[in-house]
Design a protein around this motif. Structure first.
Motif, PDB file in Angstrom:
ATOM      1  N   ILE A 100      38.717  33.796  49.949  1.00  0.00           N
ATOM      2  CA  ILE A 100      38.786  35.283  50.329  1.00  0.00           C
ATOM      3  C   ILE A 100      37.256  35.611  50.976  1.00  0.00           C
ATOM      4  O   ILE A 100      36.111  35.003  50.149  1.00  0.00           O
ATOM      5  N   LYS A 101      37.057  35.908  51.835  1.00  0.00           N
ATOM      6  CA  LYS A 101      35.863  36.350  52.368  1.00  0.00           C
ATOM      7  C   LYS A 101      35.506  37.897  51.835  1.00  0.00           C
ATOM      8  O   LYS A 101      36.331  38.662  52.078  1.00  0.00           O
ATOM      9  N   LEU A 102      34.378  37.724  51.304  1.00  0.00           N
ATOM     10  CA  LEU A 102      34.058  39.049  50.578  1.00  0.00           C
ATOM     11  C   LEU A 102      33.136  39.915  51.248  1.00  0.00           C
ATOM     12  O   LEU A 102      32.349  39.311  52.126  1.00  0.00           O
ATOM     13  N   VAL A 103      33.350  41.377  51.577  1.00  0.00           N
ATOM     14  CA  VAL A 103      32.552  41.791  52.489  1.00  0.00           C
ATOM     15  C   VAL A 103      31.943  43.233  51.528  1.00  0.00           C
ATOM     16  O   VAL A 103      30.705  43.380  51.830  1.00  0.00           O
ATOM     17  N   ARG A 139      30.792  33.977  50.736  1.00  0.00           N
ATOM     18  CA  ARG A 139      31.235  34.403  49.401  1.00  0.00           C
ATOM     19  C   ARG A 139      30.464  34.093  48.210  1.00  0.00           C
ATOM     20  O   ARG A 139      30.205  34.760  47.464  1.00  0.00           O
ATOM     21  N   GLU A 140      30.003  32.573  48.350  1.00  0.00           N
ATOM     22  CA  GLU A 140      29.062  32.285  47.205  1.00  0.00           C
ATOM     23  C   GLU A 140      27.895  32.893  47.063  1.00  0.00           C
ATOM     24  O   GLU A 140      27.534  33.597  46.010  1.00  0.00           O
ATOM     25  N   ASN A 141      27.293  33.432  48.057  1.00  0.00           N
ATOM     26  CA  ASN A 141      26.153  34.152  48.000  1.00  0.00           C
ATOM     27  C   ASN A 141      26.407  35.585  47.396  1.00  0.00           C
ATOM     28  O   ASN A 141      25.706  35.836  46.385  1.00  0.00           O
ATOM     29  N   ASN A 142      27.328  36.148  47.667  1.00  0.00           N
ATOM     30  CA  ASN A 142      27.850  37.387  46.929  1.00  0.00           C
ATOM     31  C   ASN A 142      27.889  37.147  45.479  1.00  0.00           C
ATOM     32  O   ASN A 142      27.306  37.744  44.958  1.00  0.00           O
ATOM     33  N   ILE A 143      28.662  35.990  45.395  1.00  0.00           N
ATOM     34  CA  ILE A 143      29.012  35.691  43.733  1.00  0.00           C
ATOM     35  C   ILE A 143      27.827  35.215  42.930  1.00  0.00           C
ATOM     36  O   ILE A 143      27.735  35.575  42.180  1.00  0.00           O
ATOM     37  N   ILE A 144      27.051  34.418  43.701  1.00  0.00           N
ATOM     38  CA  ILE A 144      25.884  34.193  43.033  1.00  0.00           C
ATOM     39  C   ILE A 144      24.998  35.250  42.597  1.00  0.00           C
ATOM     40  O   ILE A 144      24.488  35.298  41.539  1.00  0.00           O
ATOM     41  N   ASN A 194      45.784  42.476  56.242  1.00  0.00           N
ATOM     42  CA  ASN A 194      45.164  41.447  55.822  1.00  0.00           C
ATOM     43  C   ASN A 194      43.872  41.742  54.831  1.00  0.00           C
ATOM     44  O   ASN A 194      42.857  40.823  54.831  1.00  0.00           O
ATOM     45  N   LEU A 195      43.855  42.799  54.278  1.00  0.00           N
ATOM     46  CA  LEU A 195      42.742  43.544  53.680  1.00  0.00           C
ATOM     47  C   LEU A 195      42.972  43.600  52.207  1.00  0.00           C
ATOM     48  O   LEU A 195      43.952  44.281  51.655  1.00  0.00           O
ATOM     49  N   ILE A 196      42.138  43.190  51.294  1.00  0.00           N
ATOM     50  CA  ILE A 196      41.970  43.433  49.946  1.00  0.00           C
ATOM     51  C   ILE A 196      41.054  44.616  49.655  1.00  0.00           C
ATOM     52  O   ILE A 196      39.998  44.665  49.933  1.00  0.00           O
ATOM     53  N   THR A 197      41.656  45.791  49.035  1.00  0.00           N
ATOM     54  CA  THR A 197      41.001  46.702  48.662  1.00  0.00           C
ATOM     55  C   THR A 197      40.369  46.831  47.194  1.00  0.00           C
ATOM     56  O   THR A 197      39.739  47.778  46.722  1.00  0.00           O
ATOM     57  N   GLU A 198      41.103  46.241  46.363  1.00  0.00           N
ATOM     58  CA  GLU A 198      40.894  45.985  45.014  1.00  0.00           C
ATOM     59  C   GLU A 198      40.948  44.811  44.363  1.00  0.00           C
ATOM     60  O   GLU A 198      42.276  44.247  44.332  1.00  0.00           O
ATOM     61  N   LEU A 239      33.769  44.436  40.804  1.00  0.00           N
ATOM     62  CA  LEU A 239      34.812  44.767  41.699  1.00  0.00           C
ATOM     63  C   LEU A 239      34.704  44.539  43.240  1.00  0.00           C
ATOM     64  O   LEU A 239      33.492  44.901  43.808  1.00  0.00           O
ATOM     65  N   ILE A 240      35.757  43.998  43.851  1.00  0.00           N
ATOM     66  CA  ILE A 240      35.795  43.940  45.191  1.00  0.00           C
ATOM     67  C   ILE A 240      36.473  44.931  45.829  1.00  0.00           C
ATOM     68  O   ILE A 240      37.741  45.208  45.597  1.00  0.00           O
ATOM     69  N   THR A 241      35.708  45.403  46.831  1.00  0.00           N
ATOM     70  CA  THR A 241      36.374  46.792  47.339  1.00  0.00           C
ATOM     71  C   THR A 241      36.973  46.468  48.882  1.00  0.00           C
ATOM     72  O   THR A 241      37.452  47.151  49.676  1.00  0.00           O
ATOM     73  N   GLU A 242      36.290  45.463  49.508  1.00  0.00           N
ATOM     74  CA  GLU A 242      36.733  44.972  50.816  1.00  0.00           C
ATOM     75  C   GLU A 242      36.482  43.395  50.755  1.00  0.00           C
ATOM     76  O   GLU A 242      35.601  42.762  50.727  1.00  0.00           O
ATOM     77  N   GLY A 243      37.674  43.133  51.170  1.00  0.00           N
ATOM     78  CA  GLY A 243      37.923  41.229  51.169  1.00  0.00           C
ATOM     79  C   GLY A 243      39.045  41.031  52.231  1.00  0.00           C
ATOM     80  O   GLY A 243      39.988  41.778  52.230  1.00  0.00           O
ATOM     81  N   TYR A 244      38.861  39.718  52.750  1.00  0.00           N
ATOM     82  CA  TYR A 244      39.886  39.350  53.816  1.00  0.00           C
ATOM     83  C   TYR A 244      40.237  37.876  53.283  1.00  0.00           C
ATOM     84  O   TYR A 244      39.533  36.989  53.173  1.00  0.00           O
ATOM     85  N   PHE A 245      41.515  37.668  53.414  1.00  0.00           N
ATOM     86  CA  PHE A 245      42.048  36.336  53.168  1.00  0.00           C
ATOM     87  C   PHE A 245      41.752  35.584  54.400  1.00  0.00           C
ATOM     88  O   PHE A 245      41.569  35.723  55.434  1.00  0.00           O
ATOM     89  N   GLU A 246      41.310  34.091  54.001  1.00  0.00           N
ATOM     90  CA  GLU A 246      40.813  33.190  54.955  1.00  0.00           C
ATOM     91  C   GLU A 246      41.725  31.910  55.170  1.00  0.00           C
ATOM     92  O   GLU A 246      42.525  31.727  54.022  1.00  0.00           O
TER      93      GLU A 246
END
Lengths: 186, 186
Positions: free
Chosen positions: A50-53, B10-15, B60-64, A61-68
């Motif tokens: 998942i690409k985190l935005v 993603r990793e940068n975010n998570i790290i 294709n959007l994750i909002t939570e 909490l992830i509020t914007e992400g997209y499946f890759e």
């Protein structure tokens, strides 16, 4: 356990989003759980990338992400010391398996795993026909290299594949087939 | 390529969220990319599991979504036909590696991989000391089984671990150490 719930929840979502594969993936996850409980094999489904935005790190909490699109296969792990790597797909087609189900990156990955000496395969369920086949990566790749068509005929699975019957525990005992294949490699 | 960008992002975010490990993880991902380009090994960092709560499937959007604790290690793959499985961590401590960095599920996973005949290890960077060690899973587990303390002393890494020097390409040539270990197994 926290993690399997998380996985199932996530997978249900993703599979609904993909609108296919739920039953097969659930059955494979249950089978892999059974194999782990029996200390027979340690094979897991990888989380979908998942690409985190937008992320609120304080709330985790992830509020914007997209499946890759995954560039590798969905499942990998270890069985009898060997590296196991496979992809699982369902198709409604009665006549063939559309190759659009497998991304080019994944085909390249399957080639690499075979070249490196791993055990690579596809598990394909023809939902309308109610048949599930294991197709060795070698047979999958040789079809792709020798054909220009956009799908693998059902006949090819009948000829080259191994039928996987639904059982109670594990739901899909695909390692029984892998044993036969490993015997053949020896 | 879409995927590696996605991964790095993603990793940068998570790290950043974990507030540690960025440099080591970036260097390991670059090293694994190099190994793949050289067709030497196919080792990937698994996507971090995310529990999806709200998803707009049409967009294709994750909002939570929420980060979950992985129950396996971060990296796995295949090298010379062998199953490779490891975890990478950084610590600011000068004296020891806090075991709170490794979840109980992960310790159990490392035991399972060793038992199944895979090659399992930790890569631990002591950032303040500027030293990075590879510690075999067997030595990690035997410390845990023989000690009650909550951290592994730096001395133990000096005694049992293998130093990993930063190089140009790959950034961290940990497979050179794995070659030595595999020689030892034969």
């Amino acid at each position: 356990m926290n993690y399997p719930d998380g996985i199932k929840k996530r997978e249900n979502n993703i599979i609904f989003y993909q609108n296919r594969g739920m039953n097969l993936e659930k059955e494979l996850n249950e089978s892999n759980e059974y194999y782990r409980e029996e200390k027979k094999a340690y094979i897991y489904k990888k989380p979908t990338p998942i690409k985190l935005v937008k992320v609120d790190y304080h709330k985790n909490l992830i509020t914007e992400g997209y499946f890759e699109k995954p560039s590798t296969t969905d499942y990998n792990g270890i069985y009898k010391g060997k590296y196991i790597d496979f992809e699982a797909k369902e198709t409604k087609s009665k006549t063939s398996f559309p190759l659009s189900n497998i991304h080019p990156h994944q085909i390249e990955h399957i080639r690499n795993i075979i070249h490196e000496g791993g055990i690579s395969f596809l598990i394909v369920r023809f939902t309308t026909l109610g048949q599930t086949y294991l197709l060795r990566g070698e047979d999958f790749i040789s079809f792709i290299d020798q054909n220009t068509r956009k799908s693998i005929p059902y006949r090819y699975f009948e000829q080259k594949g191994f039928i996987l019957k639904d059982t109670y525990r594990p739901r899909i005992d695909y390692l029984k087939i892998i044993d036969q294949i490993m015997e053949g490699i020896k």
